[in-house]
Design a protein around this motif. Structure first.
Motif, mmCIF file in Angstrom:
data_model
loop_
_atom_site.group_PDB
_atom_site.id
_atom_site.type_symbol
_atom_site.label_atom_id
_atom_site.label_comp_id
_atom_site.label_asym_id
_atom_site.label_seq_id
_atom_site.Cartn_x
_atom_site.Cartn_y
_atom_site.Cartn_z
ATOM 1 N N VAL A 1 4.691 53.847 -35.795
ATOM 2 C CA VAL A 1 4.412 54.586 -37.038
ATOM 3 C C VAL A 1 2.955 55.060 -37.070
ATOM 4 C CG1 VAL A 1 6.237 53.501 -38.387
ATOM 5 C CG2 VAL A 1 3.976 52.438 -38.335
ATOM 6 N N ASP A 2 2.035 54.241 -36.535
ATOM 7 C CA ASP A 2 0.642 54.667 -36.450
ATOM 8 C C ASP A 2 0.523 55.914 -35.581
ATOM 9 O OD1 ASP A 2 -0.206 52.585 -38.013
ATOM 10 O OD2 ASP A 2 -0.961 51.357 -36.367
ATOM 11 N N TYR A 3 1.253 55.913 -34.468
ATOM 12 C CA TYR A 3 1.185 57.034 -33.541
ATOM 13 C C TYR A 3 1.674 58.328 -34.185
ATOM 14 C CZ TYR A 3 1.810 59.915 -29.414
ATOM 15 O OH TYR A 3 1.735 60.950 -28.516
ATOM 16 N N LEU A 4 2.716 58.249 -35.000
ATOM 17 C CA LEU A 4 3.232 59.441 -35.677
ATOM 18 C C LEU A 4 2.180 60.063 -36.589
ATOM 19 C CD1 LEU A 4 6.864 58.328 -36.645
ATOM 20 C CD2 LEU A 4 6.157 59.817 -34.753
ATOM 21 N N LEU A 5 1.455 59.221 -37.319
ATOM 22 C CA LEU A 5 0.403 59.734 -38.205
ATOM 23 C C LEU A 5 -0.760 60.282 -37.396
ATOM 24 C CD1 LEU A 5 -0.590 60.144 -41.098
ATOM 25 C CD2 LEU A 5 -1.568 57.839 -41.032
ATOM 26 N N LEU A 6 -1.153 59.560 -36.338
ATOM 27 C CA LEU A 6 -2.237 60.032 -35.476
ATOM 28 C C LEU A 6 -1.886 61.351 -34.797
ATOM 29 C CD1 LEU A 6 -3.283 56.686 -33.741
ATOM 30 C CD2 LEU A 6 -4.679 58.018 -35.331
ATOM 31 N N LEU A 7 -0.641 61.486 -34.401
ATOM 32 C CA LEU A 7 -0.206 62.706 -33.728
ATOM 33 C C LEU A 7 -0.319 63.912 -34.650
ATOM 34 C CD1 LEU A 7 1.011 63.836 -31.104
ATOM 35 C CD2 LEU A 7 3.286 63.426 -32.088
ATOM 36 N N LYS A 8 0.090 63.758 -35.886
ATOM 37 C CA LYS A 8 -0.021 64.853 -36.852
ATOM 38 C C LYS A 8 -1.484 65.206 -37.106
ATOM 39 C CE LYS A 8 4.349 64.290 -39.291
ATOM 40 N NZ LYS A 8 4.819 65.651 -38.940
ATOM 41 N N SER A 9 -2.323 64.181 -37.244
ATOM 42 C CA SER A 9 -3.746 64.423 -37.458
ATOM 43 C C SER A 9 -4.359 65.145 -36.271
ATOM 44 C CB SER A 9 -4.480 63.100 -37.693
ATOM 45 O OG SER A 9 -3.986 62.439 -38.833
ATOM 46 N N ASN A 10 -4.001 64.706 -35.080
ATOM 47 C CA ASN A 10 -4.545 65.307 -33.864
ATOM 48 C C ASN A 10 -4.109 66.765 -33.709
ATOM 49 O OD1 ASN A 10 -5.941 64.724 -31.143
ATOM 50 N ND2 ASN A 10 -4.024 65.699 -30.549
ATOM 51 N N GLN A 11 -2.859 67.054 -34.037
ATOM 52 C CA GLN A 11 -2.355 68.420 -33.928
ATOM 53 C C GLN A 11 -3.117 69.369 -34.845
ATOM 54 O OE1 GLN A 11 1.780 67.712 -34.750
ATOM 55 N NE2 GLN A 11 2.331 67.502 -32.602
ATOM 56 N N PHE A 12 -3.482 68.898 -36.016
ATOM 57 C CA PHE A 12 -4.235 69.731 -36.951
ATOM 58 C C PHE A 12 -5.711 69.807 -36.596
ATOM 59 C CE2 PHE A 12 -6.811 69.416 -41.004
ATOM 60 C CZ PHE A 12 -6.921 70.791 -41.178
ATOM 61 N N LEU A 13 -6.311 68.675 -36.285
ATOM 62 C CA LEU A 13 -7.760 68.607 -36.133
ATOM 63 C C LEU A 13 -8.269 69.013 -34.765
ATOM 64 C CD1 LEU A 13 -8.297 65.248 -38.018
ATOM 65 C CD2 LEU A 13 -9.167 67.459 -38.755
ATOM 66 N N ARG A 14 -7.481 68.775 -33.721
ATOM 67 C CA ARG A 14 -7.997 68.977 -32.369
ATOM 68 C C ARG A 14 -7.178 69.945 -31.527
ATOM 69 N NH1 ARG A 14 -8.223 63.865 -29.484
ATOM 70 N NH2 ARG A 14 -10.038 64.604 -28.323
ATOM 71 N N LYS A 15 -5.880 69.987 -31.737
ATOM 72 C CA LYS A 15 -5.000 70.935 -31.038
ATOM 73 C C LYS A 15 -5.126 70.871 -29.511
ATOM 74 C CE LYS A 15 -4.563 74.359 -34.713
ATOM 75 N NZ LYS A 15 -3.179 74.011 -35.021
ATOM 76 N N ASN A 16 -5.408 69.696 -28.985
ATOM 77 C CA ASN A 16 -5.483 69.563 -27.527
ATOM 78 C C ASN A 16 -4.664 68.363 -27.077
ATOM 79 O OD1 ASN A 16 -7.070 67.506 -28.465
ATOM 80 N ND2 ASN A 16 -8.929 68.141 -27.427
ATOM 81 N N LYS A 17 -4.734 68.054 -25.808
ATOM 82 C CA LYS A 17 -3.909 66.984 -25.253
ATOM 83 C C LYS A 17 -4.190 65.659 -25.945
ATOM 84 C CE LYS A 17 -2.612 64.846 -20.851
ATOM 85 N NZ LYS A 17 -2.883 64.800 -19.393
ATOM 86 N N PHE A 18 -3.127 64.965 -26.256
ATOM 87 C CA PHE A 18 -3.230 63.691 -26.958
ATOM 88 C C PHE A 18 -2.486 62.635 -26.157
ATOM 89 C CE2 PHE A 18 -1.978 60.896 -30.664
ATOM 90 C CZ PHE A 18 -3.260 60.434 -30.899
ATOM 91 N N ILE A 19 -3.191 61.602 -25.730
ATOM 92 C CA ILE A 19 -2.568 60.558 -24.920
ATOM 93 C C ILE A 19 -2.122 59.397 -25.803
ATOM 94 C CG2 ILE A 19 -3.903 61.152 -22.867
ATOM 95 C CD1 ILE A 19 -5.737 58.801 -23.510
ATOM 96 N N PHE A 20 -1.280 58.563 -25.270
ATOM 97 C CA PHE A 20 -0.848 57.382 -26.006
ATOM 98 C C PHE A 20 -2.024 56.404 -26.115
ATOM 99 C CE2 PHE A 20 3.131 59.090 -24.417
ATOM 100 C CZ PHE A 20 3.957 58.965 -25.529
ATOM 101 N N PRO A 21 -2.487 56.136 -27.336
ATOM 102 C CA PRO A 21 -3.690 55.310 -27.509
ATOM 103 C C PRO A 21 -3.399 53.817 -27.432
ATOM 104 C CG PRO A 21 -2.881 56.028 -29.636
ATOM 105 C CD PRO A 21 -1.953 56.636 -28.609
ATOM 106 N N LEU A 22 -2.797 53.378 -26.321
ATOM 107 C CA LEU A 22 -2.364 51.985 -26.230
ATOM 108 C C LEU A 22 -3.543 51.020 -26.196
ATOM 109 C CD1 LEU A 22 -0.079 49.983 -25.989
ATOM 110 C CD2 LEU A 22 -0.098 50.318 -23.504
ATOM 111 N N ALA A 23 -4.531 51.310 -25.356
ATOM 112 C CA ALA A 23 -5.683 50.400 -25.244
ATOM 113 C C ALA A 23 -6.406 50.273 -26.583
ATOM 114 C CB ALA A 23 -6.640 50.902 -24.161
ATOM 115 N N SER A 24 -6.621 51.400 -27.254
ATOM 116 C CA SER A 24 -7.295 51.366 -28.553
ATOM 117 C C SER A 24 -6.470 50.611 -29.590
ATOM 118 C CB SER A 24 -7.553 52.797 -29.043
ATOM 119 O OG SER A 24 -8.452 53.471 -28.198
#
Length: 375
Positions: free
Chosen positions: A323-346
């Motif tokens: 669920v965190d990833y879904l929210l982060l993905l939406k934020s990233n698509q709006f704010l950065r519009k570039n490649k987004f990796i799975f933030p597992l380590a973070s």
């Protein structure tokens, strides 16, 4: 018993995050049109020892695609001991067409930034206040888009987005993901009609509204919160005039921290604002997030001690991560519009970091710009 508590908190956490994801999509992107600019802005920039960052901000302001007679910039020096003033003077000599003023801060409260903004408000020549930070960079159509939005909406307060300008290293990416989650929460909360967050690096409001709600009165004991508490006061009195502007042209870029201590102190300063939240929703969300991360940390300790099985810990972590990833993905698509990796380590590190920040902020002070602030 621990499994039951863990899944109950997880269930509540998932409901909150899914609400924010739903709310994120309810805020539609604003499309700028070709209306002639009419809004007059006063940009306030409080700063302290920012000789390295000020040139980039001032350069970006000088490149604004906006009539120079429709905006001014007020810089408020909070007792800098470096060459910040000389940086400003040099820039002013090279940009004589932009109306600028340099003020010295007057310390009247426990919050230097609130003092700086309050110092500037009475001398502003224009009705609309826009605040940003000295370590930021603004886009050329920042004011143009904001003006267009104001013309089309009954707004007296407008919240905008902030993102980090990062280098390609894990420490910066960790901070980026943290900020993306905060930005996603901000947009999502506006979407479900329960806004409570904003960022003073990209914040606009009318001088009339500021005065009508009593400015920062009632919140001067807290060193932070020049943005959040002003937003909450505006929502209490003029909720229909508070808007979120979702447009990539208005995204402000800022700098991440470069060492762990400064990052920790910054996040403690941010977290210290949560004790002053006035709404039930904001307080509940803050408690649930802290409880979720804290329980994950405790669960890891219990697993190491043999009191919890790996399957339970893995299920809880995986659901939270999803669920965190879904929210982060939406934020990233709006704010950065570039490649987004799975933030597992973070995501593995974040519960420990977040829990420590949250608990420490309840009892400890913090250091900011060379000053110590206590609870």
């Amino acid at each position: 018993m621990i499994e039951i508590i863990l899944f109950i908190v997880l269930g509540i956490y998932v409901v909150f995050i899914l609400q924010l994801i739903f709310g994120f999509d309810k805020i539609k992107s604003f499309v700028r049109t070709d209306e002639k600019p009419t809004t007059k802005f006063s940009i306030i920039v409080p700063f302290r020892n920012e000789e390295k960052n000020l040139p980039k901000l001032l350069r970006s302001i000088s490149k604004l695609n906006y009539p120079k007679d429709l905006f001014e910039i007020i810089l408020v020096d909070d007792f800098s001991s470096d060459a910040s003033e000389r940086v400003y003077i040099k820039w002013r000599m090279e940009n004589g067409l932009i109306e600028t003023t340099l003020l010295e801060n007057l310390r009247l409260s426990n919050s230097p930034k609130k003092d700086a903004i309050s110092r500037a408000i009475p001398i502003l020549k224009h009705e609309w206040v826009v605040t940003t930070d000295a370590d930021c960079i603004v886009k050329k159509d920042w004011l143009l888009t904001l003006d267009n939005f104001i013309q089309k909406n009954n707004a007296e307060m407008v919240v905008g987005a902030v993102v980090y300008k990062t280098k390609n290293n894990w420490f910066h990416q960790f901070q980026q993901l943290d900020l993306l989650s905060l930005q996603g929460t901000t947009i999502g909360s506006f979407g479900i009609g329960k806004p409570f967050m904003c960022n003073g690096a990209n914040f606009a409001y009318t001088k009339k509204l500021f005065n009508d709600i009593g400015g920062f009165g009632g919140n001067n004991k807290l060193a932070s919160g020049d943005d959040v508490f002003l937003l909450q006061k505006a929502l209490k009195n003029h909720a229909d005039k508070v808007h979120y502007l979702k447009n990539t042209a208005t995204i402000v870029k800022t700098k991440p921290e470069n060492d762990l201590y400064k990052l920790f102190m910054q996040r403690v300063r941010w977290a210290s604002k949560t004790t002053g939240y006035s709404g039930y929703y904001s307080k509940s969300l803050a408690i649930v997030v802290l409880a979720m991360n804290g329980l994950l940390v405790a669960s890891f300790g219990l697993r190491v001690s043999g009191f919890l099985n790996w399957e339970t810990l893995l299920i809880v972590f995986s659901i939270k991560y999803f669920v965190d990833y879904l929210l982060l993905l939406k934020s990233n698509q709006f704010l950065r519009k570039n490649k987004f990796i799975f933030p597992l380590a973070s995501s593995l590190v974040y519960p420990f970091f977040s829990s420590f920040v949250g608990l420490y902020s309840l009892v400890g002070g913090f250091t900011w710009k060379g000053r110590n602030f206590t609870k």
